[in-house]
Write an enzyme that holds these catalytic residues in place. Structure first.
Site, PDB file in Angstrom:
ATOM      1  N   ARG A  24       7.719  -0.350  -9.595  1.00  0.00           N
ATOM      2  CA  ARG A  24       8.454  -1.510  -8.370  1.00  0.00           C
ATOM      3  C   ARG A  24       8.814  -0.614  -7.286  1.00  0.00           C
ATOM      4  O   ARG A  24      10.036  -1.079  -7.010  1.00  0.00           O
ATOM      5  CB  ARG A  24       9.340  -2.443  -9.129  1.00  0.00           C
ATOM      6  CG  ARG A  24       8.967  -3.546 -10.345  1.00  0.00           C
ATOM      7  CD  ARG A  24       8.288  -4.571  -9.462  1.00  0.00           C
ATOM      8  NE  ARG A  24       7.490  -5.434 -10.312  1.00  0.00           N
ATOM      9  CZ  ARG A  24       7.963  -6.618 -10.605  1.00  0.00           C
ATOM     10  NH1 ARG A  24       8.877  -7.148 -10.226  1.00  0.00           N
ATOM     11  NH2 ARG A  24       7.313  -7.356 -11.249  1.00  0.00           N
ATOM     12  N   ARG A  28      11.144  -5.797  -3.479  1.00  0.00           N
ATOM     13  CA  ARG A  28      12.359  -6.555  -2.719  1.00  0.00           C
ATOM     14  C   ARG A  28      13.280  -5.749  -2.468  1.00  0.00           C
ATOM     15  O   ARG A  28      14.252  -6.091  -1.466  1.00  0.00           O
ATOM     16  CB  ARG A  28      12.526  -7.924  -3.237  1.00  0.00           C
ATOM     17  CG  ARG A  28      11.477  -8.768  -3.242  1.00  0.00           C
ATOM     18  CD  ARG A  28      11.673  -9.967  -4.193  1.00  0.00           C
ATOM     19  NE  ARG A  28      11.753  -9.476  -5.334  1.00  0.00           N
ATOM     20  CZ  ARG A  28      12.080 -10.111  -6.725  1.00  0.00           C
ATOM     21  NH1 ARG A  28      12.134 -11.314  -6.700  1.00  0.00           N
ATOM     22  NH2 ARG A  28      11.523  -9.628  -7.917  1.00  0.00           N
ATOM     23  N   ARG A  37       7.595 -10.032   3.477  1.00  0.00           N
ATOM     24  CA  ARG A  37       7.597 -11.167   2.668  1.00  0.00           C
ATOM     25  C   ARG A  37       8.016 -12.527   3.566  1.00  0.00           C
ATOM     26  O   ARG A  37       7.742 -13.595   3.180  1.00  0.00           O
ATOM     27  CB  ARG A  37       8.210 -11.137   1.606  1.00  0.00           C
ATOM     28  CG  ARG A  37       7.380 -10.052   0.580  1.00  0.00           C
ATOM     29  CD  ARG A  37       6.491 -11.138  -0.248  1.00  0.00           C
ATOM     30  NE  ARG A  37       7.259 -11.973  -1.295  1.00  0.00           N
ATOM     31  CZ  ARG A  37       7.576 -13.141  -0.969  1.00  0.00           C
ATOM     32  NH1 ARG A  37       7.023 -13.879   0.125  1.00  0.00           N
ATOM     33  NH2 ARG A  37       8.130 -13.932  -1.835  1.00  0.00           N
ATOM     34  N   ASP A  73      -0.567  -7.377  -8.975  1.00  0.00           N
ATOM     35  CA  ASP A  73       0.490  -7.944  -9.980  1.00  0.00           C
ATOM     36  C   ASP A  73      -0.360  -8.055 -11.234  1.00  0.00           C
ATOM     37  O   ASP A  73      -1.720  -8.251 -11.261  1.00  0.00           O
ATOM     38  CB  ASP A  73       0.964  -9.299  -9.470  1.00  0.00           C
ATOM     39  CG  ASP A  73       2.057  -9.735 -10.599  1.00  0.00           C
ATOM     40  OD1 ASP A  73       3.241  -9.197 -10.155  1.00  0.00           O
ATOM     41  OD2 ASP A  73       1.776 -10.270 -11.516  1.00  0.00           O
ATOM     42  N   TYR A 150       2.119 -14.585 -20.457  1.00  0.00           N
ATOM     43  CA  TYR A 150       2.214 -15.415 -19.557  1.00  0.00           C
ATOM     44  C   TYR A 150       1.202 -16.911 -19.655  1.00  0.00           C
ATOM     45  O   TYR A 150       1.570 -18.012 -19.334  1.00  0.00           O
ATOM     46  CB  TYR A 150       2.077 -14.865 -18.052  1.00  0.00           C
ATOM     47  CG  TYR A 150       3.335 -13.941 -17.745  1.00  0.00           C
ATOM     48  CD1 TYR A 150       4.384 -14.453 -17.103  1.00  0.00           C
ATOM     49  CD2 TYR A 150       3.144 -12.711 -18.299  1.00  0.00           C
ATOM     50  CE1 TYR A 150       5.378 -13.709 -16.927  1.00  0.00           C
ATOM     51  CE2 TYR A 150       4.228 -11.734 -18.057  1.00  0.00           C
ATOM     52  CZ  TYR A 150       5.478 -12.451 -17.293  1.00  0.00           C
ATOM     53  OH  TYR A 150       6.512 -11.487 -16.964  1.00  0.00           O
TER      54      TYR A 150
HETATM   55  O1  CP3 Z   1       5.390  -1.353  -9.114  1.00  0.00           O
HETATM   56  C1  CP3 Z   1       5.158  -1.579  -7.906  1.00  0.00           C
HETATM   57  O2  CP3 Z   1       5.672  -1.211  -7.041  1.00  0.00           O
HETATM   58  C2  CP3 Z   1       3.768  -2.196  -7.799  1.00  0.00           C
HETATM   59  C3  CP3 Z   1       3.657  -3.492  -7.806  1.00  0.00           C
HETATM   60  C4  CP3 Z   1       3.816  -4.522  -9.132  1.00  0.00           C
HETATM   61  C5  CP3 Z   1       4.245  -5.829  -8.937  1.00  0.00           C
HETATM   62  N1  CP3 Z   1       4.367  -6.282  -9.920  1.00  0.00           N
HETATM   63  C6  CP3 Z   1       4.671  -6.461  -7.619  1.00  0.00           C
HETATM   64  C7  CP3 Z   1       5.591  -7.573  -7.742  1.00  0.00           C
HETATM   65  C8  CP3 Z   1       3.282  -4.106 -10.313  1.00  0.00           C
HETATM   66  C9  CP3 Z   1       3.256  -3.012 -11.034  1.00  0.00           C
HETATM   67  C10 CP3 Z   1       3.903  -5.470 -11.061  1.00  0.00           C
HETATM   68  C11 CP3 Z   1       3.613  -5.575 -12.599  1.00  0.00           C
HETATM   69  C12 CP3 Z   1       4.287  -6.701 -13.249  1.00  0.00           C
HETATM   70  N2  CP3 Z   1       4.190  -8.111 -12.669  1.00  0.00           N
HETATM   71  C13 CP3 Z   1       4.812  -6.744 -14.591  1.00  0.00           C
HETATM   72  C14 CP3 Z   1       4.808  -5.540 -15.255  1.00  0.00           C
HETATM   73  C15 CP3 Z   1       6.181  -4.814 -14.902  1.00  0.00           C
HETATM   74  C16 CP3 Z   1       7.380  -5.207 -15.276  1.00  0.00           C
HETATM   75  O3  CP3 Z   1       8.183  -5.489 -14.480  1.00  0.00           O
HETATM   76  O4  CP3 Z   1       7.735  -5.306 -16.484  1.00  0.00           O
HETATM   77  C17 CP3 Z   1       4.963  -7.985 -14.726  1.00  0.00           C
HETATM   78  C18 CP3 Z   1       5.676  -8.736 -16.028  1.00  0.00           C
HETATM   79  C19 CP3 Z   1       4.889  -8.891 -13.716  1.00  0.00           C
HETATM   80  C20 CP3 Z   1       4.823 -10.576 -13.498  1.00  0.00           C
HETATM   81  C21 CP3 Z   1       5.846 -10.727 -12.326  1.00  0.00           C
HETATM   82  N3  CP3 Z   1       5.367 -10.462 -11.244  1.00  0.00           N
HETATM   83  C22 CP3 Z   1       7.023 -11.330 -12.532  1.00  0.00           C
HETATM   84  C23 CP3 Z   1       7.618 -11.780 -13.950  1.00  0.00           C
HETATM   85  C24 CP3 Z   1       7.367 -11.647 -11.161  1.00  0.00           C
HETATM   86  C25 CP3 Z   1       8.517 -12.465 -10.693  1.00  0.00           C
HETATM   87  C26 CP3 Z   1       9.744 -11.829 -11.011  1.00  0.00           C
HETATM   88  C27 CP3 Z   1      10.232 -10.996 -10.085  1.00  0.00           C
HETATM   89  O5  CP3 Z   1      10.438  -9.776 -10.380  1.00  0.00           O
HETATM   90  O6  CP3 Z   1      10.292 -11.447  -8.870  1.00  0.00           O
HETATM   91  C28 CP3 Z   1       6.400 -11.150 -10.211  1.00  0.00           C
HETATM   92  C29 CP3 Z   1       6.300 -11.119  -8.733  1.00  0.00           C
HETATM   93  C30 CP3 Z   1       6.239  -9.622  -8.119  1.00  0.00           C
HETATM   94  N4  CP3 Z   1       5.257  -8.605  -8.583  1.00  0.00           N
HETATM   95  C31 CP3 Z   1       7.037  -9.413  -6.992  1.00  0.00           C
HETATM   96  C32 CP3 Z   1       6.549  -8.033  -6.819  1.00  0.00           C
HETATM   97  C33 CP3 Z   1       7.068  -7.094  -5.633  1.00  0.00           C
HETATM   98  C34 CP3 Z   1       8.073  -9.867  -6.323  1.00  0.00           C
HETATM   99  C35 CP3 Z   1       7.503 -10.999  -5.549  1.00  0.00           C
HETATM  100  C36 CP3 Z   1       8.263 -11.371  -4.295  1.00  0.00           C
HETATM  101  O7  CP3 Z   1       8.118 -10.811  -3.395  1.00  0.00           O
HETATM  102  O8  CP3 Z   1       8.907 -12.289  -4.321  1.00  0.00           O
END
Ligand code: CP3
Length: 354
Positions: A24, A28, A37, A73, A150
């Site tokens: 990540r 954010r 965003r 994602d 999911y």
């Molecule tokens: O790591 C990085 O910088 C690359 C981008 C990346 C995102 N999601 C962007 C994202 C990666 C590698 C992921 C993987 C991801 N997505 C996982 C596995 C990693 C982990 O954290 O265990 C999972 C479980 C998800 C599913 C997911 N996507 C959830 C549960 C959420 C919402 C919760 C949250 O953290 O907001 C997302 C959204 C998401 N994916 C965001 C980002 C930057 C936030 C969205 C926003 O901008 O509001």
């Protein structure tokens, strides 16, 4: 590129210092990302290659990390299956028509990722083109269990009741779902490699909810067939959290690099994984909220546990939290680079003592 410290560490070659990147790292906690965003919804951002590439590259420039991770994602592959994906404000991801039965599995649409998510491959190409030559690009996918959680729960979950219910209820349905996901994820990841991704990470973020016996029975064969299908020559990182009870099984499943979270000491984990694999980890993401001295102490501890062995990639044990101060993340990257060079010098001096 062969000399990138990150790829060298993946291959367990000697490096000048310990490479670091952060899960990540684009997200954010970064003001630039939050500003973007405000104008663009998350899914739109993922589907706009120029923007996804920009976010990928900006994080590397801001932090000085040794690898980039594609901005995308793990849930993007679910939308074309026809289940209705939405990222709602506050509630996280929502699947509108979750899979709960054999009939639901039969209804899942299976089509080539090149046709359904071409924007991901285009983002890989654009990110690769925008990165400095010595910074490798990591592509990724969710692993079948975490993606299935999911798909079945309809969103994030605490106890994975519906997922495990389906798994225990009907072995044939579970196998059909896993096999479909393995086919889809294999094509997705190989497409990213063809587009220029130089390493792959599988996120099995929620696999730690399973007992070792259930992992062996319901997950291991599918993970093995997933690893077997990945384009050879590209290092694969196998990541999960809460895996202290599963490390041997994750290793048996596959991966050149095994991800380790902070709930276990890195040296203990590495011994169990075996020193013939590389490891990635394993700082608690919340140490990024600690005072500098404590952060430095913790970074040194992790480096010390890695013991100067070849094949350590420094990372957090899970993703950076949205409230994290950016300056602490930048400080962490510098601490890893400086700390690992110091440790290397210490080790070399010790070797000189007769
Ligand atoms: O790591 C990085 O910088 C690359 C981008 C990346 C995102 N999601 C962007 C994202 C990666 C590698 C992921 C993987 C991801 N997505 C996982 C596995 C990693 C982990 O954290 O265990 C999972 C479980 C998800 C599913 C997911 N996507 C959830 C549960 C959420 C919402 C919760 C949250 O953290 O907001 C997302 C959204 C998401 N994916 C965001 C980002 C930057 C936030 C969205 C926003 O901008 O509001």
């Amino acid at each position: 590129m062969r000399n990138s410290v990150f790829l060298q560490a993946c291959r367990r070659e000697k490096t000048a210092y310990t490479p670091v990147w952060l899960m990540r790292q684009a997200g954010r906690y970064m003001p630039e990302y939050r500003a973007l965003r405000e104008r663009v919804p998350f899914l739109t951002l993922c589907k706009t290659p120029d923007l996804a590439a920009q976010v990928t590259v900006e994080a590397v420039e801001r932090l000085g990390v040794d690898a980039a991770i594609l901005f995308a994602d793990i849930l993007l592959i679910l939308e074309p299956m026809g289940v209705g994906l939405e990222f709602s404000k506050g509630d996280g991801p929502v699947i509108h028509r979750p899979v709960r039965s054999g009939a639901d599995v039969d209804r899942l649409v299976e089509s080539p990722p090149a046709e359904t998510v071409p924007f991901v491959f285009e983002a890989v190409r654009k990110a690769r083109a925008g990165l400095p030559a010595h910074i490798p690009l990591i592509g990724f996918s969710g692993a079948p269990f975490t993606v299935a959680s999911y798909l079945i729960e309809g969103g994030s979950s605490r106890n994975y009741i519906e997922t495990k219910r389906l798994m225990y209820q009907d072995a044939g349905v579970w196998r059909a779902l896993m096999e479909l996901l393995v086919r889809n994820i294999t094509a997705y990841v190989n497409g990213q490699i063809a587009a220029g991704a130089q390493a792959i990470q599988f996120f099995d973020s929620w696999i730690g909810c399973l007992s070792p016996a259930d992992y062996r029975a319901f997950i291991l064969p599918h993970m093995q067939s997933l690893f077997a299908g990945i384009t050879p020559g590209v290092p694969v990182i196998h990541f999960g959290t809460d895996t202290s009870g599963l490390l041997e099984l994750l290793t048996e499943a596959g991966g050149d690099v095994i991800g380790v979270d902070w709930r276990i000491d890195l040296d203990t984990a590495w011994r169990r994984i075996g020193h013939d694999r590389a490891v990635q980890g394993n700082l608690d993401p919340v140490t990024l909220f600690a005072p500098r001295d404590e952060l430095r102490k913790q970074v040194k501890r992790v480096l010390h546990e890695a013991g100067g062995r070849v094949g350590h990639i420094f990372n957090l044990g899970h993703g950076i939290l949205p409230q994290t101060p950016v300056e602490n993340v930048v400080a962490l990257v510098n601490m890893v680079h400086e700390g690992s060079e110091e440790l290397k010098v210490e080790n070399e001096e010790e070797e000189k003592i007769p």
